[in-house]
Write an enzyme that holds these catalytic residues in place. Structure first.
Site, PDB file in Angstrom:
ATOM      1  CB  CYS A  98     -10.035  38.946  -9.634  1.00  0.00           C
ATOM      2  SG  CYS A  98     -10.809  39.022 -11.250  1.00  0.00           S
ATOM      3  CB  CYS A 140     -13.697  39.309  -9.192  1.00  0.00           C
ATOM      4  SG  CYS A 140     -12.942  37.860  -9.967  1.00  0.00           S
TER       5      CYS A 140
END
Length: 430
Positions: A58, A61
């Site tokens: 991600c 993230c």
């Protein structure tokens, strides 16, 4: 003797368990890596722990991770330390499902084992300032002008601030506990006339409510019984007029009052700014309602839910119940540029007298979306199952002629995908 030996053995095991837990989890300013084997132990070991449920692939993230690394030692050094931890939710899916994680990153703050989703800022410095609210005293006691100034500065602009001048902390303590997650509370024991001028009150006791991010404040002179004081605090958790966006809409999720919504072409235009000033005056006199505004330029999809299109005369006013219904006042659906105050007064009068037309929000209500229990991951699973079923049905149909899709079908698919992206969780990937 045998019983004594058994008790000593159990004591040793118990002590070693405590030691091993203490060795495993230390408040050392580092981000803890949790999994299914140690997650529950970590949550029970700390009073306050912020958990980042992430996926290695991600992008959001990856950008969040260094911010958490930077914030971790600062939060660990607080008088009431806050620990930061992370879980690879893509790997430990059962743990993610248990905590209703359906997109990445998802941040959850656990306070004494009870979780709440974190919607605050992601930059390290602002994240620290935001989280300090949750470990602050229920009511801070301020003893000088400088202490008041320091308190307001440290509180930042994320939450409303209540300062009781000439009030005892016991007056607001119960409500401070009730709204601890939503506001700062303090009482000023000693202050000068300069403070009275600065915060614009002329007698004591007085309770001042500040909204630093909106540059708004309200004064309450009593009575200070729970009912009246509670109404003032609850009504001032929101600014007088709320600009509606994805973040502020979450604040309205549990709001019981109806929302007087004004839809403008562009909320940043001078004409809209003048309208907002008039709305503030109306909001101040009608505290039983929430006043909000949104610009089509800023959030077209949201405005569309209330029947606003290119032909709609703006500004438009409606009263929204926060869910699937809204009301237009017959004869006053839009506002002219002249004499805005009188038009708004007539609109409110017409609403209170029941001269309204009930309408339904176009498509699924936005609050219904916020409250939806169907996560994005569930949607993906359904799509996957449908795709598999279509694949199975297509087996053996190779002889069928190739069908060329129409342009309008492609346009519809593209618009549906765009709409889905618009209403997806902000700053998350799945």
């Amino acid at each position: 003797m045998r019983l004594l030996m058994i008790l000593l053995l159990l004591l040793c095991i118990f002590r070693s368990g405590i030691c091993s837990t203490a060795d495993q989890f230390k408040v050392d300013g580092k981000v803890l890596e949790l999994d299914e084997s140690n997650f529950d132990s970590a949550i029970s070991s700390f009073d306050y722990i912020l958990v980042d449920f992430y996926a290695p692939w991600c992008g959001h993230c990856k950008r969040l991770s260094p911010q958490l690394d930077e914030a971790a030692p600062v939060l660990a050094g607080l008088k009431e330390p806050i620990v930061i931890a992370k879980v690879n939710a893509d790997k430990y899916t059962r743990l993610a499902r248990k905590h209703d994680v359906d997109a990445y990153p998802t941040l959850k703050l656990f306070m004494h084992g009870v979780s709440m989703e974190y919607f605050g800022p992601r930059k390290a410095e602002l994240l620290v300032q935001y989280l300090k609210k949750f470990v602050a005293p229920d009511v801070s006691v301020l003893s000088s002008d400088s202490a008041i100034s320091d308190f307001v500065e440290a509180a930042g602009s994320f939450f409303p601030i209540y300062i009781g001048f000439g009030l005892n902390e016991t007056v607001t303590s119960n409500l401070a506990v009730k709204y601890k997650k939503r506001a700062w509370f303090s009482v000023a024991k000693d202050f000068s006339d300069d403070a009275m001028v600065l915060y614009d009150f002329d007698k004591v006791p007085a309770l001042v409510a500040l909204h630093p991010s909106y540059k708004q404040q309200s004064i309450f002179y009593g009575p200070f019984e729970d009912e009246f004081l509670g109404d003032f605090i609850k009504q001032n958790l929101l600014p007088l007029v709320v600009p509606l966006n994805h973040e502020t809409l979450k604040l309205l999720k549990d709001e019981e009052r109806k929302i007087v919504l004004t839809i403008t072409a562009d909320e940043n235009e001078d004409q809209s700014q003048n309208l907002i000033k008039v709305l503030k005056a109306a909001a101040s006199a009608n505290r039983d309602l929430v006043f909000g505004y949104v610009g089509v330029q800023q959030w077209e999809d949201f405005a569309d839910k209330f029947g606003v299109d290119k032909k709609t005369k703006l500004p438009k006013m409606i009263v929204w119940n926060g869910d699937e219904e809204y009301f237009s006042v017959i004869g006053i659906e839009s506002l002219d540029k002249e004499d805005l105050g009188s038009q708004i007064s007539r609109f409110l009068e017409g609403y209170r007298e029941g001269r309204t037309e009930r309408k339904t929000v176009k498509g699924p209500s936005f609050m219904g979306f916020i409250n939806s229990l169907i996560g994005i991951r569930t949607v993906y699973i359904v799509v996957f199952i449908v795709a598999v079923m279509m694949l199975i049905q297509s087996i053996g149909k190779d002889d069928e002629p190739l069908r060329v899709g129409r342009r309008d079908e492609v346009d519809h698919a593209e618009s549906s995908e765009a709409e889905s992206s618009q209403y997806g969780p902000e700053k998350k990937e799945d």
